[in-house]
Every structure is written in structure tokens, then in C-alpha cells.
Design a protein around this motif. Sequence first.
Motif, PDB file in Angstrom:
ATOM      1  N   THR A 180       0.810  -1.225   0.000  1.00  0.00           N
ATOM      2  CA  THR A 180       0.000   0.000   0.000  1.00  0.00           C
ATOM      3  C   THR A 180       0.838   1.268   0.000  1.00  0.00           C
ATOM      4  OG1 THR A 180      -0.135  -0.216   2.414  1.00  0.00           O
ATOM      5  CG2 THR A 180      -1.976  -1.079   1.121  1.00  0.00           C
ATOM      6  N   SER A 181       2.144   1.137   0.252  1.00  0.00           N
ATOM      7  CA  SER A 181       3.001   2.327   0.268  1.00  0.00           C
ATOM      8  C   SER A 181       3.787   2.500  -1.026  1.00  0.00           C
ATOM      9  CB  SER A 181       3.977   2.253   1.447  1.00  0.00           C
ATOM     10  OG  SER A 181       4.898   1.183   1.268  1.00  0.00           O
ATOM     11  N   SER A 184       3.874   5.593  -7.616  1.00  0.00           N
ATOM     12  CA  SER A 184       4.269   5.628  -9.032  1.00  0.00           C
ATOM     13  C   SER A 184       5.758   5.905  -9.179  1.00  0.00           C
ATOM     14  CB  SER A 184       3.456   6.697  -9.767  1.00  0.00           C
ATOM     15  OG  SER A 184       2.080   6.390  -9.715  1.00  0.00           O
ATOM     16  N   LYS A 185       6.304   6.663  -8.239  1.00  0.00           N
ATOM     17  CA  LYS A 185       7.739   6.934  -8.264  1.00  0.00           C
ATOM     18  C   LYS A 185       8.535   5.646  -8.056  1.00  0.00           C
ATOM     19  CE  LYS A 185      11.396   9.554  -5.956  1.00  0.00           C
ATOM     20  NZ  LYS A 185      11.734  10.472  -4.840  1.00  0.00           N
ATOM     21  N   HIS A 186       8.086   4.816  -7.118  1.00  0.00           N
ATOM     22  CA  HIS A 186       8.758   3.535  -6.887  1.00  0.00           C
ATOM     23  C   HIS A 186       8.679   2.650  -8.136  1.00  0.00           C
ATOM     24  CE1 HIS A 186       7.780   4.280  -2.420  1.00  0.00           C
ATOM     25  NE2 HIS A 186       9.060   4.529  -2.615  1.00  0.00           N
ATOM     26  N   ILE A 187       7.527   2.660  -8.797  1.00  0.00           N
ATOM     27  CA  ILE A 187       7.365   1.864 -10.012  1.00  0.00           C
ATOM     28  C   ILE A 187       8.342   2.322 -11.085  1.00  0.00           C
ATOM     29  CG2 ILE A 187       5.792   1.279 -11.898  1.00  0.00           C
ATOM     30  CD1 ILE A 187       5.082  -0.146  -9.343  1.00  0.00           C
ATOM     31  N   TRP A 226      -5.122  -9.117   3.450  1.00  0.00           N
ATOM     32  CA  TRP A 226      -4.032  -8.248   3.893  1.00  0.00           C
ATOM     33  C   TRP A 226      -4.240  -6.807   3.455  1.00  0.00           C
ATOM     34  CZ3 TRP A 226      -0.417 -12.524   1.769  1.00  0.00           C
ATOM     35  CH2 TRP A 226      -0.339 -13.563   2.713  1.00  0.00           C
ATOM     36  N   ILE A 227      -4.927  -6.611   2.334  1.00  0.00           N
ATOM     37  CA  ILE A 227      -5.304  -5.265   1.897  1.00  0.00           C
ATOM     38  C   ILE A 227      -6.727  -5.312   1.369  1.00  0.00           C
ATOM     39  CG2 ILE A 227      -2.920  -4.635   1.280  1.00  0.00           C
ATOM     40  CD1 ILE A 227      -3.757  -4.948  -1.673  1.00  0.00           C
ATOM     41  N   SER A 228      -7.342  -4.160   1.283  1.00  0.00           N
ATOM     42  CA  SER A 228      -8.702  -4.077   0.741  1.00  0.00           C
ATOM     43  C   SER A 228      -8.624  -3.917  -0.774  1.00  0.00           C
ATOM     44  CB  SER A 228      -9.433  -2.874   1.347  1.00  0.00           C
ATOM     45  OG  SER A 228     -10.639  -2.623   0.661  1.00  0.00           O
ATOM     46  N   ASP A 229      -9.632  -4.464  -1.467  1.00  0.00           N
ATOM     47  CA  ASP A 229      -9.663  -4.287  -2.911  1.00  0.00           C
ATOM     48  C   ASP A 229      -9.990  -2.856  -3.310  1.00  0.00           C
ATOM     49  OD1 ASP A 229     -12.249  -4.255  -2.042  1.00  0.00           O
ATOM     50  OD2 ASP A 229     -12.998  -5.727  -3.480  1.00  0.00           O
ATOM     51  N   VAL A 233      -3.548   0.484  -5.993  1.00  0.00           N
ATOM     52  CA  VAL A 233      -2.164   0.004  -6.062  1.00  0.00           C
ATOM     53  C   VAL A 233      -1.639   0.273  -7.471  1.00  0.00           C
ATOM     54  CG1 VAL A 233      -0.640  -1.999  -5.889  1.00  0.00           C
ATOM     55  CG2 VAL A 233      -2.606  -1.798  -4.369  1.00  0.00           C
ATOM     56  N   PRO A 234      -0.483   0.919  -7.605  1.00  0.00           N
ATOM     57  CA  PRO A 234       0.071   1.191  -8.942  1.00  0.00           C
ATOM     58  C   PRO A 234       0.319  -0.090  -9.714  1.00  0.00           C
ATOM     59  CG  PRO A 234       1.256   2.432  -7.256  1.00  0.00           C
ATOM     60  CD  PRO A 234       0.379   1.453  -6.542  1.00  0.00           C
ATOM     61  N   LYS A 235       0.320   0.009 -11.028  1.00  0.00           N
ATOM     62  CA  LYS A 235       0.589  -1.146 -11.879  1.00  0.00           C
ATOM     63  C   LYS A 235       1.841  -0.897 -12.708  1.00  0.00           C
ATOM     64  CE  LYS A 235      -4.276  -2.511 -12.257  1.00  0.00           C
ATOM     65  NZ  LYS A 235      -5.393  -2.812 -13.177  1.00  0.00           N
ATOM     66  N   LEU A 236       2.478  -1.987 -13.108  1.00  0.00           N
ATOM     67  CA  LEU A 236       3.668  -1.868 -13.945  1.00  0.00           C
ATOM     68  C   LEU A 236       3.261  -1.543 -15.377  1.00  0.00           C
ATOM     69  CD1 LEU A 236       5.836  -4.885 -12.737  1.00  0.00           C
ATOM     70  CD2 LEU A 236       5.864  -2.536 -11.949  1.00  0.00           C
ATOM     71  N   SER A 237       4.114  -0.804 -16.047  1.00  0.00           N
ATOM     72  CA  SER A 237       3.851  -0.406 -17.429  1.00  0.00           C
ATOM     73  C   SER A 237       4.034  -1.591 -18.368  1.00  0.00           C
ATOM     74  CB  SER A 237       4.791   0.732 -17.832  1.00  0.00           C
ATOM     75  OG  SER A 237       4.666   1.010 -19.219  1.00  0.00           O
ATOM     76  N   VAL A 238       3.244  -1.615 -19.442  1.00  0.00           N
ATOM     77  CA  VAL A 238       3.391  -2.660 -20.459  1.00  0.00           C
ATOM     78  C   VAL A 238       3.765  -2.057 -21.806  1.00  0.00           C
ATOM     79  CG1 VAL A 238       1.816  -4.269 -19.350  1.00  0.00           C
ATOM     80  CG2 VAL A 238       0.896  -2.584 -20.935  1.00  0.00           C
ATOM     81  N   ARG A 239       4.241  -0.817 -21.772  1.00  0.00           N
ATOM     82  CA  ARG A 239       4.666  -0.165 -23.004  1.00  0.00           C
ATOM     83  C   ARG A 239       6.133  -0.469 -23.262  1.00  0.00           C
ATOM     84  NH1 ARG A 239       1.995   5.942 -22.617  1.00  0.00           N
ATOM     85  NH2 ARG A 239      -0.192   5.253 -22.553  1.00  0.00           N
ATOM     86  N   GLY A 240       6.397  -1.111 -24.360  1.00  0.00           N
ATOM     87  CA  GLY A 240       7.771  -1.457 -24.700  1.00  0.00           C
ATOM     88  C   GLY A 240       7.904  -1.642 -26.192  1.00  0.00           C
ATOM     89  N   GLU A 241       9.054  -2.179 -26.605  1.00  0.00           N
ATOM     90  CA  GLU A 241       9.272  -2.418 -28.013  1.00  0.00           C
ATOM     91  C   GLU A 241       8.400  -3.572 -28.495  1.00  0.00           C
ATOM     92  OE1 GLU A 241      13.341  -3.128 -28.805  1.00  0.00           O
ATOM     93  OE2 GLU A 241      13.996  -1.093 -28.297  1.00  0.00           O
ATOM     94  N   LYS A 242       7.812  -3.392 -29.650  1.00  0.00           N
ATOM     95  CA  LYS A 242       6.971  -4.427 -30.216  1.00  0.00           C
ATOM     96  C   LYS A 242       7.818  -5.606 -30.663  1.00  0.00           C
ATOM     97  CE  LYS A 242       3.415  -5.238 -33.728  1.00  0.00           C
ATOM     98  NZ  LYS A 242       2.665  -4.645 -34.865  1.00  0.00           N
TER      99      LYS A 242
END
Length: 451
Positions: A180-181, A184-187, A226-229, A233-242
Motif C-alpha cells: 500500500t506504500s 508511481s515513483k517507486h514503479i 491483507w489489503i482491501s480491494d 495500487v500502482p501497476k507496472l507499465s506494459v509499453r515497450g518495443e513491439k
Amino acid sequence: MKQRDGLPIFSFKNYYGAQATTVLLNAADSVKYAVKTDALIQQHKRIETLLERESITDLAAAEGRLVHLRDSEVVLFKVTRSNYWQARFRIYTGKWIRFSTRRRNIDDAKQIACDRYDEARYRERLGFTALVKRFDEMAKCCVAEMRRDIAAGTGKKIYTAYIAVIETYLIPFFGQMYLTSITSKHIAEFEVWRNSQLRRTPKVSTLLTFATAFTRITQTAVAQGWISDKVPVPKLSVRGEKGQARPAFTNDEVARIQQHLLTWYVGVEGYTGEMRLMLRDLVDILTLTGMRQGTESMNLEWKHIEWYVEKDVRYLRIWVSGKTGARWLIAKHECVEVLRRLQATHQDTAHLELDDLLALRMQVKLFRFRDGRKPFEMNKIFRRLLEDVDLVKGQAGTDRTLYSLRHTYATQELLAGTDIHTLARQMGTSVTMLERHYSKLTATMAAEQLA
């Protein structure tokens, strides 16, 4: 120097201990040692007394270091092996929660202990676990769940990739944080670190694996309470080279490979000869079914193959399980001859008719050495074959692999006019994926209508 019974005696102090040592020289000039133990015994007694006094002092000091808060519901204390204040409190269930505040200052430790106590009581009222787990604890639980599914046979092959990502990248970076902590900066910092570890810019498919592994940890945390839905929560990016589609083989190139395989194993002894013979059948199976090389092809057993009859026509139906789960696929009619060759290779199946062998549903691998072992991998020997026939590189200059045979199958089926939805079910993939990788064939497929 003194004498005893006519023998010289030398006494000297042992500076590495408390006792004195006496050396006796006899007439044969041999040496005897006589160690006075009185001093050593006295030293041990002094040490025991000091330890006893120290233990009593530490105990008294520990009692004096107990700090009671919230009507004695929360207790702060110190232990001799740490400079940090420890805390403990009891939750509604009667269980004691103990943790380190990681603070030396008593005022800071009081604040942290009371905050954790209040949070634990609040979470209990909401039906959650008393304390939030660290990221590494959640991740390890997620990995354990996937490993249980794999062991039970209900897990997907992709789980092994998720586990590798979690253990190699996610836990080392996020391990000591709380889910929970994470911001986006951490990501963003993680993605820079991950790319440096990979030493390349990851493709979209790789990023999807990372993002899905991270999401699975979040899902585990929610399922365990352990956490509420509702917690963002930040998500990882899926933008990359095709990613580039693997190069296919033309019909003429496939014929060259098959022709070379007819004699490539002749005169070669041992496992190498067996692998070359096995490769001949594997290439044909892959080009006649479109199944994935690896988990789908190398785990094939005779029990997974059966006859399927429709409108008085028999078809070979094969059950495979791989990246996207299990499915039935239909093999080309030419696959019957390949199965007969595989059957004749081993003594335990050679004496049977193919129909009888399929009816027995034997739990025996199709691709195996004569001693029963399954090959670890087949890509290296396939590369050697391609080097021999000068077909390593595709038209785009990229290396071909066994997986290129699956790409060849898809290309030929689309060019033959096979419906894309039917092909997606046959190959265990999605229509979107086929359209993405084979969009250049669209105009070719419709050439008759367009012309």
C-alpha cells in the motif's frame, strides 16, 4: 629450576591461560606434562560468578525498561541484543503481536507502537488480518500458491515465468516495502533498475509477464485479507518495443529440412544419433499440428492421442497442455505415418498396431530415448541442422528456431483460407494475437476477392 626424584623440573607461566604448567624431563629425555588445575578451577568460578551477576543486572535493567501504554495494552521493551525498542500488544483473538519499532528514541517508538496497535484493532473490526504484511511476505505466499497449483496439475506453464520474475526482480526491489506504500515513483525507479538488470529494453511480451506477476501478488493480498480491494495500487507499465514475429519457412525450405533429416542420423551412435532420429519426427509433428514446441510437444504421451470420427471420416485428435491451458487439436492426415515411425522406434510399442496402441492409452512419452529418458531440449540440435542446410536466418535476418515451425503452420493455414477463429482455437491463441502477427497476410488471403 627444581628437582623432583632426581629429575629436573621447569615451571613457567602460560600467558594464554590462567594455569601454570610443569615440565618434567626423565632420564630418556622424553617430556611429561603436569598441569596444575587449581588455578583453572578458580578462574572458571570467577567467570561463573561474573556471568551470574551480569544476568541479574540485565534482568533488573530489562524490568526497568518496560514501558506500558494504552492502559498496559501496549508494552515497549528492550532486549540485550538490540538497541531498538521492541513492542507487543494483544489483539481481540488473544494472540500477542510482537515487532521491532526500529527506533532508538523512546518517543518515536511510542508513536509507532500506538499507531500499529490502533491500525491492528481497526483492521480486525473490518475483518482483515491484524498487521499488514511486507511485500516479500505477500510475494512468497503468491509463489507458494502457484507452486501448489503446478504440483497439482492445475497450474499453467506461464506460472514458472511469473515465479522467476517475482523471485529475481520483484522481491529484491520491493521486498521490504508495503504494497500500500508503493507509489508511481517507486514503479518508475523499479523499471529503470529492471531494465539495467536485463541489459536490454524489454519487449511488450516481457513487460506483460512482469505486470501480470505483480498483479497476482496484489490478488493474493486481497484474497488473504491483507489489503482491501478498494486500496489503489500502482501497476507496472506494459509499453515497450513491439516484438517481431518469428521467421517462417517456405514450403521448399521445409522440404529441404525433411530431406536432410532422412539420412542425418545414419551412422551416428549414442544419444546424438537418437536425437537426430527423434528430430525428424518432431519436425513433422510440429508442421502438421501447429502445436507449441516444448511443454506441448515434449510432454505428449500415447494416451493423449485418439481417433475422432465425423461423417464417417476418422481424424487424429491430440490433447495438449501448455501456455494457455489444455485443448484438443486436429492433426493433418499425414501425421498417421509419423506416429507409426515413432511407434516402431521403441520395443514396448513396436509390436502393436497403431489402433491398438491408441486404445491402450499408454502413459508413455512419444519423444524419448530408448532408455526411457526425455530429452532436456531440442533447440540446439535443430540449430545444427539449420546450419547444415544453410537456413538459420530468415528473410528479415532473424534466427529461426523450432518455434518457427509453428509460425510456418499458421502462415500456411491462413494462406489456404482457414478461418482465423478456427485457427485460433486449433493453436491455443487469440484472434487478436493472430491478427497482430499476421496482419500482412490479410490482403493475400483475400487476393481472389480483391483481384
